[in-house]
Motif scaffolding. Sequence first.
Motif, PDB file in Angstrom:
ATOM      1  N   LEU A 113       0.819  -1.220   0.000  1.00  0.00           N
ATOM      2  CA  LEU A 113       0.000   0.000   0.000  1.00  0.00           C
ATOM      3  C   LEU A 113       0.850   1.267   0.000  1.00  0.00           C
ATOM      4  CD1 LEU A 113      -2.828  -0.952   2.535  1.00  0.00           C
ATOM      5  CD2 LEU A 113      -2.732  -1.299   0.061  1.00  0.00           C
ATOM      6  N   LEU A 114       2.107   1.150   0.419  1.00  0.00           N
ATOM      7  CA  LEU A 114       2.979   2.322   0.503  1.00  0.00           C
ATOM      8  C   LEU A 114       3.972   2.394  -0.652  1.00  0.00           C
ATOM      9  CD1 LEU A 114       3.754   2.302   4.333  1.00  0.00           C
ATOM     10  CD2 LEU A 114       2.268   3.885   3.107  1.00  0.00           C
ATOM     11  N   ALA A 115       3.764   1.573  -1.679  1.00  0.00           N
ATOM     12  CA  ALA A 115       4.676   1.568  -2.827  1.00  0.00           C
ATOM     13  C   ALA A 115       4.775   2.972  -3.425  1.00  0.00           C
ATOM     14  CB  ALA A 115       4.179   0.580  -3.880  1.00  0.00           C
ATOM     15  N   GLY A 116       5.977   3.461  -3.556  1.00  0.00           N
ATOM     16  CA  GLY A 116       6.191   4.800  -4.098  1.00  0.00           C
ATOM     17  C   GLY A 116       6.265   5.884  -3.044  1.00  0.00           C
ATOM     18  N   SER A 117       6.041   5.535  -1.776  1.00  0.00           N
ATOM     19  CA  SER A 117       6.022   6.550  -0.718  1.00  0.00           C
ATOM     20  C   SER A 117       7.396   6.810  -0.114  1.00  0.00           C
ATOM     21  CB  SER A 117       5.058   6.129   0.397  1.00  0.00           C
ATOM     22  OG  SER A 117       5.548   4.980   1.073  1.00  0.00           O
ATOM     23  N   GLU A 118       8.400   6.042  -0.529  1.00  0.00           N
ATOM     24  CA  GLU A 118       9.731   6.199   0.068  1.00  0.00           C
ATOM     25  C   GLU A 118      10.259   7.625  -0.102  1.00  0.00           C
ATOM     26  OE1 GLU A 118       9.035   2.005  -1.188  1.00  0.00           O
ATOM     27  OE2 GLU A 118       8.982   3.948  -2.230  1.00  0.00           O
ATOM     28  N   LYS A 119       9.990   8.204  -1.253  1.00  0.00           N
ATOM     29  CA  LYS A 119      10.462   9.568  -1.515  1.00  0.00           C
ATOM     30  C   LYS A 119       9.825  10.561  -0.551  1.00  0.00           C
ATOM     31  CE  LYS A 119      10.926  12.880  -5.342  1.00  0.00           C
ATOM     32  NZ  LYS A 119      10.595  13.139  -6.761  1.00  0.00           N
ATOM     33  N   ILE A 120       8.563  10.342  -0.218  1.00  0.00           N
ATOM     34  CA  ILE A 120       7.855  11.218   0.713  1.00  0.00           C
ATOM     35  C   ILE A 120       8.480  11.126   2.105  1.00  0.00           C
ATOM     36  CG2 ILE A 120       5.635  11.638   1.855  1.00  0.00           C
ATOM     37  CD1 ILE A 120       4.278  10.566  -0.680  1.00  0.00           C
ATOM     38  N   LEU A 121       8.745   9.909   2.572  1.00  0.00           N
ATOM     39  CA  LEU A 121       9.314   9.722   3.905  1.00  0.00           C
ATOM     40  C   LEU A 121      10.766  10.193   3.968  1.00  0.00           C
ATOM     41  CD1 LEU A 121       7.791   6.205   4.687  1.00  0.00           C
ATOM     42  CD2 LEU A 121       7.018   8.418   5.543  1.00  0.00           C
ATOM     43  N   ASP A 122      11.530   9.961   2.899  1.00  0.00           N
ATOM     44  CA  ASP A 122      12.915  10.456   2.854  1.00  0.00           C
ATOM     45  C   ASP A 122      12.948  11.978   2.971  1.00  0.00           C
ATOM     46  OD1 ASP A 122      13.837   7.884   2.552  1.00  0.00           O
ATOM     47  OD2 ASP A 122      14.193   8.043   0.396  1.00  0.00           O
ATOM     48  N   GLN A 172       6.125  29.384  -2.413  1.00  0.00           N
ATOM     49  CA  GLN A 172       7.542  29.127  -2.160  1.00  0.00           C
ATOM     50  C   GLN A 172       7.718  28.204  -0.947  1.00  0.00           C
ATOM     51  OE1 GLN A 172       9.878  32.843  -2.404  1.00  0.00           O
ATOM     52  NE2 GLN A 172       8.033  33.809  -3.177  1.00  0.00           N
ATOM     53  N   SER A 173       6.841  27.208  -0.846  1.00  0.00           N
ATOM     54  CA  SER A 173       6.858  26.202   0.227  1.00  0.00           C
ATOM     55  C   SER A 173       6.628  26.804   1.603  1.00  0.00           C
ATOM     56  CB  SER A 173       8.187  25.423   0.222  1.00  0.00           C
ATOM     57  OG  SER A 173       8.357  24.763  -1.016  1.00  0.00           O
ATOM     58  N   GLN A 174       6.072  27.996   1.657  1.00  0.00           N
ATOM     59  CA  GLN A 174       5.751  28.646   2.924  1.00  0.00           C
ATOM     60  C   GLN A 174       4.266  28.989   2.959  1.00  0.00           C
ATOM     61  OE1 GLN A 174       9.115  31.491   4.282  1.00  0.00           O
ATOM     62  NE2 GLN A 174       9.332  31.423   2.084  1.00  0.00           N
ATOM     63  N   LEU A 198       1.158  17.722   5.172  1.00  0.00           N
ATOM     64  CA  LEU A 198       0.482  18.057   3.922  1.00  0.00           C
ATOM     65  C   LEU A 198       1.442  18.717   2.940  1.00  0.00           C
ATOM     66  CD1 LEU A 198      -2.229  18.213   2.368  1.00  0.00           C
ATOM     67  CD2 LEU A 198      -2.644  20.396   3.528  1.00  0.00           C
ATOM     68  N   LEU A 199       2.223  19.681   3.414  1.00  0.00           N
ATOM     69  CA  LEU A 199       3.149  20.396   2.533  1.00  0.00           C
ATOM     70  C   LEU A 199       4.277  19.479   2.070  1.00  0.00           C
ATOM     71  CD1 LEU A 199       3.383  23.890   4.281  1.00  0.00           C
ATOM     72  CD2 LEU A 199       1.926  23.166   2.387  1.00  0.00           C
ATOM     73  N   ASN A 200       4.717  18.570   2.931  1.00  0.00           N
ATOM     74  CA  ASN A 200       5.751  17.619   2.510  1.00  0.00           C
ATOM     75  C   ASN A 200       5.213  16.683   1.442  1.00  0.00           C
ATOM     76  OD1 ASN A 200       8.344  16.087   2.800  1.00  0.00           O
ATOM     77  ND2 ASN A 200       6.940  14.494   3.494  1.00  0.00           N
ATOM     78  N   LEU A 201       3.986  16.234   1.609  1.00  0.00           N
ATOM     79  CA  LEU A 201       3.361  15.347   0.628  1.00  0.00           C
ATOM     80  C   LEU A 201       3.317  16.015  -0.744  1.00  0.00           C
ATOM     81  CD1 LEU A 201       1.975  12.524   0.850  1.00  0.00           C
ATOM     82  CD2 LEU A 201      -0.194  13.736   0.956  1.00  0.00           C
ATOM     83  N   ILE A 202       2.950  17.288  -0.764  1.00  0.00           N
ATOM     84  CA  ILE A 202       2.860  18.025  -2.025  1.00  0.00           C
ATOM     85  C   ILE A 202       4.256  18.266  -2.614  1.00  0.00           C
ATOM     86  CG2 ILE A 202       2.183  20.228  -3.065  1.00  0.00           C
ATOM     87  CD1 ILE A 202      -0.040  20.355  -0.906  1.00  0.00           C
ATOM     88  N   GLY A 203       5.192  18.674  -1.772  1.00  0.00           N
ATOM     89  CA  GLY A 203       6.528  19.002  -2.257  1.00  0.00           C
ATOM     90  C   GLY A 203       7.328  17.809  -2.735  1.00  0.00           C
TER      91      GLY A 203
END
Length: 436
Positions: A113-122, A172-174, A198-203
């Motif tokens: 279920l988390l396939a592809g989420s590694e980049k988000i957590l990193d 600008q991520s703020q 939320l902002l990390n997920l988007i970025g």
Amino acid sequence: RAMVFVLSEAGKPIYSRYGNEEALSSTMGVMMALVSFIQSGDNAIRSIYSDDRKLVFVQQGPLVLVSVSRTLQSEQQLRQELLYVYYQILSMLTQVSITRIFERKKNYDLRRLLAGSEKILDRLLNLVESDPGFLLGAVRCLPLPASQRDALGALLQKAITPNLVFSILVAQSQLVTAVQERAVIEECRLEPTDLHLLLNLIGASSAFQAGEIWTPICLPRFNPDGYFYAYISYLDAECTVCLVLLSTDKESFYAVSDCKKRVEEAMRTQGSLQVLSGGLQSPSYSVGQVGVPGYPGELPPAAPVHQRQLSSSPSPELEGPYCSEEEQQRLFDLYHYLHSRIHSTSRPLRLIYHVAEKETLLAWVTSKFELYTCFSPLVTKAGAINVLTKLLRWIKKEEDRLFIRYPPKYSTTPNPGKGTKGGRPDGAENGFFAGL
């Protein structure tokens, strides 16, 4: 940096910050054996200390999170870092879904279920260790004249539809402004932790730059068991200005999309997009603007936190010897050390004057603010406090530009509740992973 592992109670690897989970499965097995051994005596393992590193354990339901660190971060800070990882996983799956999955099958491989989420957590872990907002429990705000911020808030207040709960504008991520449904504010405020997630997920994903995105998102500090339905769209070609609209109705995409069109049209008419995308607006402020030379970098205070106020914080540009990534990280490690001393559970402090090898630092916490500053190495304590007095006077003068003091409100009908209930256990609706 700290090594971070996530595994299930059955010892199944879920995530590792460095290296492949399969290659590290034996290491995770040893960690789970330690957890199980301590649990067999009706105890819970919290941490292990050796000469040069510490291991911190956090168990949340069927998930076990472990941090292995040689940094100056305290056990409390590492535990908070692990909780952020846990909350980010909840933002994608919800707590009730994870619990239900492992109740049915204890050795389930959650990586499906988390396939592809590694980049988000990193990316999240990198931010936790380098962004002062995470340390202060506050959200970075884009410095903006109060009149412009109020005008943008008024636009969001008018562009509403039934079941719309939060309208969030980011540049600008703020954070620029966040508008909340009135009934929701009476129940629970929007936590900085949820905004960080939320902002990390988007970025972390370029998929959000492709156009209009409609996806379920959980705000775990608001309601860990339910999804909001998030409409996410960038408003400018450079993808620096982003509008996030959260609804409790999964069928309201077109109504929420219409709200975005109204906001975008009004912002273009006002000329706000050019300002927010960076044409006229600096992303931060410099030490020289404060008018108190003599210190190369500082973490400004978090705004006072109470029920009707967002905990927000601006952040200055790092100057002088802190231009390289290595030096910036070294400085932030020192701030971590001061923060752990200030917030020590055994002996909390209000003021620390710390003379390091290359700089002098001062941390100061009151009921109204939390401030961490860095000075040139020869500054005296009296000189540092004199500079801080001038700095606080400048911040007070500029607070309407630097902080979001009172988030705007609006009312829709029918009144929304605390998110949608009963998140989907299969994660099938999380279509944004495909573009990571």
